[in-house]
Scaffold this active site. Structure first.
Site, PDB file in Angstrom:
ATOM      1  N   HIS B  58       0.996  -1.247   0.128  1.00 45.87           N
ATOM      2  CA  HIS B  58       0.139   0.253   0.136  1.00 45.87           C
ATOM      3  C   HIS B  58       0.922   1.462   0.136  1.00 45.87           C
ATOM      4  O   HIS B  58       1.330   1.660   0.977  1.00 45.87           O
ATOM      5  CB  HIS B  58      -0.994  -0.072   1.263  1.00 45.87           C
ATOM      6  CG  HIS B  58      -1.961   0.762   1.374  1.00 45.87           C
ATOM      7  ND1 HIS B  58      -3.197   0.685   1.770  1.00 45.87           N
ATOM      8  CD2 HIS B  58      -2.063   2.061   0.787  1.00 45.87           C
ATOM      9  CE1 HIS B  58      -4.082   1.569   1.534  1.00 45.87           C
ATOM     10  NE2 HIS B  58      -3.348   2.569   1.011  1.00 45.87           N
ATOM     11  N   ASP B 152      -8.790   2.480  -3.145  1.00 43.69           N
ATOM     12  CA  ASP B 152      -8.134   3.109  -1.884  1.00 43.69           C
ATOM     13  C   ASP B 152      -8.401   4.678  -2.039  1.00 43.69           C
ATOM     14  O   ASP B 152      -7.988   5.241  -2.732  1.00 43.69           O
ATOM     15  CB  ASP B 152      -6.941   2.641  -1.597  1.00 43.69           C
ATOM     16  CG  ASP B 152      -6.274   3.397  -0.322  1.00 43.69           C
ATOM     17  OD1 ASP B 152      -6.683   2.971   0.804  1.00 43.69           O
ATOM     18  OD2 ASP B 152      -5.363   3.932  -0.576  1.00 43.69           O
ATOM     19  N   ASP B 305       0.853   2.391   3.549  1.00 40.83           N
ATOM     20  CA  ASP B 305       0.073   3.702   3.311  1.00 40.83           C
ATOM     21  C   ASP B 305       0.580   4.964   3.036  1.00 40.83           C
ATOM     22  O   ASP B 305       0.208   6.054   3.539  1.00 40.83           O
ATOM     23  CB  ASP B 305      -1.299   3.857   4.411  1.00 40.83           C
ATOM     24  CG  ASP B 305      -2.359   4.731   3.645  1.00 40.83           C
ATOM     25  OD1 ASP B 305      -2.242   5.103   2.556  1.00 40.83           O
ATOM     26  OD2 ASP B 305      -3.426   5.080   4.305  1.00 40.83           O
TER      27      ASP B 305
END
Lengths: 349, 430
Positions: B58, B152, B305
């Site tokens: 991610h 996302d 992330d």
């Protein structure tokens, strides 16, 4: 007192009483033909309003002008990173102009805190309402009004609100007035109850220093003062309550309900009022309602805040633009009686 | 890039015994003790831990579209500096990576960068709008070979679209990585809903908005017999749902970010937007549950992330600020701090959660492999004894929005090898 007033939590009991006492002293000025003191002559107060609020702005403006400060009104509605100038650039501009105090109203919770802690400006920051966070000068003027009305004999100077039962009714979830009042009134010794439909009580408020009730009728008979918050009609569309009428029936204050309160109990409203919604005309126009008095008191309380934050030697790291002579010697004596003495001097000029 | 033959001397392989590891022609040529260096460049690694190259499921590389915050090149340099040899580039670029053309562009930029492998993630729906399936098959069949699909930044909140996507990707062993956020429950949300939000007057992002979507989606995945991956799981309640789904034998995997393993919503009291992130920082109770779940395998992996933003998007009031934090260059340090130094995970566990498992979920070949002879030499060397305050000025990333500025963290990635080539040498990018 601290260098800034961001949250009612910034005030100790003694700080708060000092503000109220100072305001009381300054309120006498309103009875004079010339309502002006030289205390803040040469100091610049900026009213930085990112949100429309004529009432609060003119209250701060009147307060600053009665202390002889130079007032700059900066309306920056809609200003944000996405549309136009950033808060940072606005702050740097005000700093460059030599603002000694910035009174800020902002639609984002925390904007005054950011302004005070980011290093962008050196002057004092006064929170004039930020998002759904706080509105500490509103709480101070409410406390001032409560003390005056509930003091019994005398003018209440030096006293707090110990043992008084204050009920705050309405949209607690979105209310900066409620947050500041819960903090300040409990600091002053009052016992606070907030009343609202459960949808308008914030999740996470269990730890607040107040009681929570969903039943207005159960609370009113034990209440020394009830504060009716403005409820915005648009909350209805977000399903916080079904209809205006249902809200008014369950949580609105009408004459009948008011009659269940003790005889000495008063009704506060920060304004602007939604007559027929949270308060009926009968209550709003009754002598027990202090709404107009609150406006008057607002000027005195804001004078006291500006006086206490700026009245001494130039505060904070920012170089003061004021020439030394403009800072009257009387301004350096932070006692409640000093403004009165200074007032005499001003009037004699 | 430094060349071919390298002898890593005396590293503790997966935190175990000290071994010499010889790297030649992009693969591990020998593992043993007192290996002869010959003409190989020698890396003295006594006291250091040798891990398989880290894999991030991610990452936001921002290119195309927001090259002011990151590019594939700067992002992969940051990845190499953080010990990563492969990253999955999220699809919320401008234009959105919802066509074979865009995913191939990102894939190609990754190959050109040479610092780490870039595996593009494809959008589930056109424009991330949640209404129409993107051409998932075309993205899979492209040179980029997309296997992981995600909207996302946005949740695939329509239950029918989600069901169809889960079903459709079965044809090519794909996986939907869901950003679990019920949109109606999080309108205008600014931070975790709880004690702190009530006090600060910031609109709450309730845990139930994440948990209700995860609950729905594990049920959907079970119903259609597909696999599902949960992005950046952030609450104790989400952990319970994933634990329950796994106990049922369903093919559910989940990731947690380093920041959710360490930071709590108490930090928001500063109103400093560097702590503004989506999903938001939660409570201490959530943090402890997430650590436990990562330790016991309920949460499969750590994913950064990594979300770069330019300074002006954080140098403002909270409400106006962008959500997200950079994370590639601090991820391993935060995991050491929260998982290894606390005794919850050993280094072999770190290798599993930061390399083997994410590579397996992404079906990424050549990554997350055992450290054995013949395997691709994707390697990360970390000095666990090193401690230093985080200094964003030294980041390889183009952005500086780290929540750890000035915070002392343990561990320092000293070397990273991508198929035998050093991308990081003594903490400096090669």
């Amino acid at each position: 007192m601290k260098h800034h007033l961001i949250s009612a939590a910034d005030l100790t009991r003694d700080d708060a009483v000092m503000v109220l006492d100072t305001a009381q002293e300054l309120a006498r000025l309103a009875d004079r033909p010339i309502k002006k003191l030289p205390t803040l002559r040469g100091r610049t107060v900026v009213n930085l309003f990112f949100e429309d609020s004529t009432r609060t702005r003119i209250s701060f403006e009147a307060a600053a002008k009665r202390l002889s400060a130079d007032v700059i009104n900066f309306s920056a509605k809609g200003s944000s990173v996405s549309k136009g100038e950033s808060l940072k650039d606005t702050a740097l501009t005000l700093e460059a102009m030599g603002a000694d105090a910035v009174v800020i109203r902002h639609h984002d919770s925390g904007a005054p805190h950011r302004l005070a802690t980011s290093g962008w400006i050196g002057g004092s920051v006064v929170n004039a309402g930020d998002g759904t966070h706080e509105h500490p000068t509103q709480a101070l003027l409410d406390a001032f009004t409560l003390r005056h009305r509930l003091a019994g004999s005398g003018d209440g100077v030096g006293r707090d609100l110990t043992g008084r039962h204050i009920t705050i009714v309405g949209d607690i979830l979105h209310s900066r007035v409620a947050r500041s009042n819960v903090l300040l009134l409990t600091t002053l010794g009052a016992e606070v109850t907030v009343v609202a439909p459960p949808t308008l009580i914030p999740i996470g408020s269990e730890g607040w220093p107040c009681s929570v009730s969903y039943d207005l009728d159960a609370v009113l008979p034990k209440t020394d003062a009830v504060m009716m918050l403005r409820v915005q009609r648009e909350r209805m569309t977000a399903a916080y309550f079904p209809t205006e009428r249902e809200y008014a029936r369950r949580y609105g204050l009408n004459g009948e309900r008011m009659a269940t309160m003790p005889e000495h109990a008063v009704v506060l409203h920060p304004g602007p009022m939604n007559r027929g919604m949270e308060i009926t005309a009968e209550v709003a126009d009754s002598p027990r309602c202090t709404a107009v008095e609150q406006v008057t008191n607002g000027v005195s309380v804001r004078m006291a805040v500006l006086y206490l934050l700026l009245g001494g030697a130039p505060a904070g790291p920012a170089p003061s633009a004021a020439p030394a002579t403009a800072t009257a010697p009387t301004a350096t004596a932070p006692t409640a009686t000093a403004p009165g003495a200074a007032g005499e001097a001003e009037e004699n000029q | 890039m430094t060349e071919a033959k390298t002898l890593i001397r005396g590293a503790r392989v997966l935190g175990g015994e000290e071994r010499d590891v010889l790297v030649e022609n992009g693969v591990i040529a020998a593992v043993g003790t007192a290996l002869d260096a010959g003409d190989a460049r020698v890396v003295e690694a006594a006291g250091q831990i040798l891990l398989p190259g880290l894999v991030d499921l991610h990452t936001h590389l921002r290119e195309p579209g927001r090259e002011d915050s990151e590019t594939v090149l700067t992002g992969t340099r940051a990845a190499a500096a953080g010990g990563f040899t492969a990253v999955h580039a999220m699809a919320n670029t401008f234009p959105v990576a919802d066509t074979a053309g865009v995913v191939e562009q990102v894939w190609r930029l990754g190959r050109e960068s040479g610092y780490c492998d870039v595996q593009p993630v494809g959008a589930v729906t056109v424009g991330l709008e949640g209404t129409k399936l993107a051409e998932l098959g075309a993205m899979h069949d492209s040179a980029a070979g997309v296997r992981v699909f995600s909207d996302d930044g946005k949740c695939v909140d329509d239950a029918v679209i989600m069901r169809r996507a889960l079903e459709y990707v079965k044809a090519f062993d794909g996986v939907i990585a869901q950003h679990a956020q019920e949109p109606r429950l999080t309108e205008g949300a600014q931070m975790n809903e709880g004690t702190v939000s009530a006090e600060l007057g910031l609109t709450g992002w309730p845990a139930v908005a994440e948990e209700s979507i995860i609950a729905r989606d594990v049920l959907l995945a079970a119903h259609v017999g597909s696999r599902i991956h949960i992005c950046h799981l952030s609450t104790a309640g989400s952990v319970e749902i994933v634990r329950w789904a796994k106990a049922k034998g369903w093919d559910v995997t989940a990731e947690v970010t380093p920041h959710h393993l360490l930071l709590t919503d108490e930090l928001v009291r500063s109103y400093d937007p560097v702590y503004k992130v989506n999903p938001p920082l939660r409570t201490e109770e959530d943090v402890l549950a997430l650590r436990q779940a990562l330790a016991d395998g309920t949460i499969d992996c750590v994913a950064t992330d990594h979300a770069p933003h330019p300074q002006e998007d954080k140098d403002c009031e909270w409400g106006a600020a962008a959500m997200g934090m950079v994370g590639l260059e601090t991820a391993l340090s935060v995991v050491q701090h929260t998982m290894v130094d606390t005794g919850l995970l050993d280094w072999a566990g770190v290798a599993d959660r930061m390399s083997h498992r994410p590579a397996a979920i992404g079906r990424l070949e050549g990554h997350g492999r055992p450290l054995e002879v013949g395997e691709p030499a994707n390697l990360t060397l970390v000095d666990p004894a090193h401690r230093q305050p985080v200094d964003p000025a030294g980041f390889a990333s183009r952005s500086r929005n780290t929540p750890y500025r000035g915070r002392e963290l343990p561990g320092r990635v000293t070397h990273t090898f991508l198929r035998g080539r050093a991308t990081l040498v003594d903490g400096e990018l090669a």
